[in-house]
Scaffold this motif. Sequence first.
Motif, mmCIF file in Angstrom:
data_model
loop_
_atom_site.group_PDB
_atom_site.id
_atom_site.type_symbol
_atom_site.label_atom_id
_atom_site.label_comp_id
_atom_site.label_asym_id
_atom_site.label_seq_id
_atom_site.Cartn_x
_atom_site.Cartn_y
_atom_site.Cartn_z
ATOM 1 N N GLU A 160 6.765 4.709 -4.075
ATOM 2 C CA GLU A 160 6.033 5.183 -5.249
ATOM 3 C C GLU A 160 4.985 4.159 -5.668
ATOM 4 N N PHE A 161 3.892 4.663 -6.266
ATOM 5 C CA PHE A 161 2.823 3.805 -6.758
ATOM 6 C C PHE A 161 2.470 4.216 -8.192
ATOM 7 N N TYR A 162 2.170 3.205 -9.015
ATOM 8 C CA TYR A 162 1.799 3.452 -10.406
ATOM 9 C C TYR A 162 0.613 2.556 -10.781
ATOM 10 N N LEU A 163 -0.224 3.058 -11.678
ATOM 11 C CA LEU A 163 -1.390 2.312 -12.170
ATOM 12 C C LEU A 163 -1.080 1.785 -13.567
ATOM 13 N N GLN A 164 -1.408 0.497 -13.796
ATOM 14 C CA GLN A 164 -1.109 -0.138 -15.079
ATOM 15 C C GLN A 164 -2.342 -0.862 -15.600
ATOM 16 N N LEU A 165 -2.604 -0.746 -16.902
ATOM 17 C CA LEU A 165 -3.634 -1.551 -17.559
ATOM 18 C C LEU A 165 -3.102 -2.971 -17.653
ATOM 19 N N SER B 253 -12.737 2.197 -7.198
ATOM 20 C CA SER B 253 -11.502 2.330 -6.438
ATOM 21 C C SER B 253 -11.059 0.969 -5.908
ATOM 22 N N GLN B 254 -9.785 0.884 -5.594
ATOM 23 C CA GLN B 254 -9.188 -0.340 -5.063
ATOM 24 C C GLN B 254 -8.280 0.029 -3.907
ATOM 25 N N VAL B 255 -8.457 -0.648 -2.763
ATOM 26 C CA VAL B 255 -7.587 -0.436 -1.606
ATOM 27 C C VAL B 255 -6.507 -1.514 -1.611
ATOM 28 N N LEU B 256 -5.254 -1.059 -1.575
ATOM 29 C CA LEU B 256 -4.117 -1.978 -1.551
ATOM 30 C C LEU B 256 -3.492 -1.939 -0.157
ATOM 31 N N LYS B 257 -3.407 -3.094 0.493
ATOM 32 C CA LYS B 257 -2.815 -3.196 1.826
ATOM 33 C C LYS B 257 -1.409 -3.769 1.701
ATOM 34 N N ILE B 258 -0.429 -3.029 2.198
ATOM 35 C CA ILE B 258 0.953 -3.510 2.245
ATOM 36 C C ILE B 258 1.166 -4.135 3.621
ATOM 37 N N ASP B 259 1.134 -5.447 3.683
ATOM 38 C CA ASP B 259 1.261 -6.179 4.939
ATOM 39 C C ASP B 259 2.676 -6.759 5.014
ATOM 40 N N GLY B 260 3.416 -6.343 6.017
ATOM 41 C CA GLY B 260 4.822 -6.738 6.105
ATOM 42 C C GLY B 260 5.711 -5.748 5.377
ATOM 43 N N TYR B 261 5.455 -4.479 5.627
ATOM 44 C CA TYR B 261 6.180 -3.401 4.936
ATOM 45 C C TYR B 261 7.695 -3.544 5.089
ATOM 46 N N SER B 262 8.158 -3.828 6.295
ATOM 47 C CA SER B 262 9.609 -3.863 6.539
ATOM 48 C C SER B 262 10.299 -4.920 5.676
ATOM 49 N N PHE C 87 9.580 -3.541 -8.547
ATOM 50 C CA PHE C 87 8.242 -3.330 -7.998
ATOM 51 C C PHE C 87 7.561 -4.655 -7.686
ATOM 52 N N ILE C 88 6.535 -4.549 -6.850
ATOM 53 C CA ILE C 88 5.649 -5.672 -6.544
ATOM 54 C C ILE C 88 4.285 -5.315 -7.113
ATOM 55 N N LYS C 89 3.679 -6.218 -7.859
ATOM 56 C CA LYS C 89 2.419 -5.929 -8.554
ATOM 57 C C LYS C 89 1.238 -6.512 -7.792
ATOM 58 N N ARG D 271 1.365 -1.018 -9.264
ATOM 59 C CA ARG D 271 2.777 -1.317 -9.041
ATOM 60 C C ARG D 271 3.249 -0.583 -7.775
ATOM 61 N N TYR D 272 3.841 -1.327 -6.876
ATOM 62 C CA TYR D 272 4.365 -0.778 -5.615
ATOM 63 C C TYR D 272 5.890 -0.830 -5.656
ATOM 64 N N TYR D 273 6.515 0.350 -5.630
ATOM 65 C CA TYR D 273 7.974 0.457 -5.629
ATOM 66 C C TYR D 273 8.427 0.846 -4.211
ATOM 67 N N PRO D 274 8.844 -0.106 -3.392
ATOM 68 C CA PRO D 274 9.239 0.232 -2.007
ATOM 69 C C PRO D 274 10.518 1.060 -1.931
ATOM 70 N N ASP D 275 11.366 1.014 -2.979
ATOM 71 C CA ASP D 275 12.614 1.778 -2.989
ATOM 72 C C ASP D 275 12.661 2.760 -4.147
ATOM 73 N N GLY D 276 11.505 3.169 -4.639
ATOM 74 C CA GLY D 276 11.464 4.136 -5.722
ATOM 75 C C GLY D 276 11.753 3.510 -7.071
ATOM 76 N N GLN D 277 11.357 4.243 -8.122
ATOM 77 C CA GLN D 277 11.550 3.724 -9.473
ATOM 78 C C GLN D 277 12.945 4.021 -10.007
#
Length: 355
Positions: A79-84, A29-38, A48-50, A64-70
């Motif tokens: 939304e969040f997505y996993l990519q190889l 598993s991997q924990v992703l911290k979104i620091d500075g969300y606003s 997205f931000i990778k 992949r982090y989509y702060p405003d949706g895909q």
Amino acid sequence: MGACMSCGVVGTSDANSASAIIAMALKGSQVLKIDGYSRTKGLGSGKFIKSEPFDIGGHLWCIRYYPDGQTEESAGWIEFYLQLNHNNARRVDASYMFSLLDNVGEPVPPYCLSDGVIRTFNNSSYAWGYKKFIERKALEESDYLKDDCFRVRCHVTVSKEIRTEVTSQFVTVPPSDMNQHIGSVLSSGVEADVTFQVGEETIAAHRVVLAARSPVFMAELLGPMKERKSHVRIDDMEPRVFKAMLHFIYTDALPEMDKGDTDAMAQHLLVAADRYDLERLKLMCKHKLCECISTSMWTTLVLAEQRGCKGLTETCFRFLKSPSNLKTIMDDDRFQHLTTSCPSLPNELLANVAR
């Protein structure tokens, strides 16, 4: 893993070679911290931000982090997505789960999403994930966004096969199917030695299996009065609920449920599990109820209070911390019933929401 494989054997008439194939899964598993969300809001739909790459199962992945949706449809959602992430693997089969974490690093039940399906990832830019993981408004009004930060965990299970050379005949080791064999004993009724009268139905079972799984059945069926317990009457449970409980006892799994009946069946099974001291079944029912908390709010809250399910009660309270959720639920006629059936709950509810 559902894969069907065959092996061609090449050799002389007096010597053969063979292999044993053992299917294994590598997890991480991997924990992703979104620091500075606003500061990430307003990036725009589809952008997205990778994350930094991370290794699980010998493969590199990124989130992949989509702060405003895909898409425009999900513009108000995160939304969040996993990519190889690398190109030296043509395909990788894996399943995944995304979980929102609370302030102590524990998953938040309404936001633990997994379809349990093994997906195929390849070296293209395509990614697998979840639309509308959490509404931005819900996150911003929750306790999980703190100091403009929040965290999600991505748990990945990579399917992998290990081949070991042997000199005996070809052997394939399949997944365990013991639960299916024991379950067939229940459905066939072979050598059943105890019956239950549940409503208008008579249901046959095996006392040694029931006793092995439930201390309550152990006392009832194999205790000092066991000779009087070849036929047991159950007056306060529906036959379908009792059968579902037996299915779990014999197979260690929940039966298939109609989508429209999931929350009601989970509630009934939670009561049955509490009665017969089936702790694992209780946990599975709590998980089901957490998944459908919005559609069965009041009955779930009352049930959690009556059965002492503190974690389930806290999940209900967290759901109601959203002002929009609270207003919708309090406008429900069932709120008045709650004040009658559990007088202490409304005050506790309002106190928790105020905090």
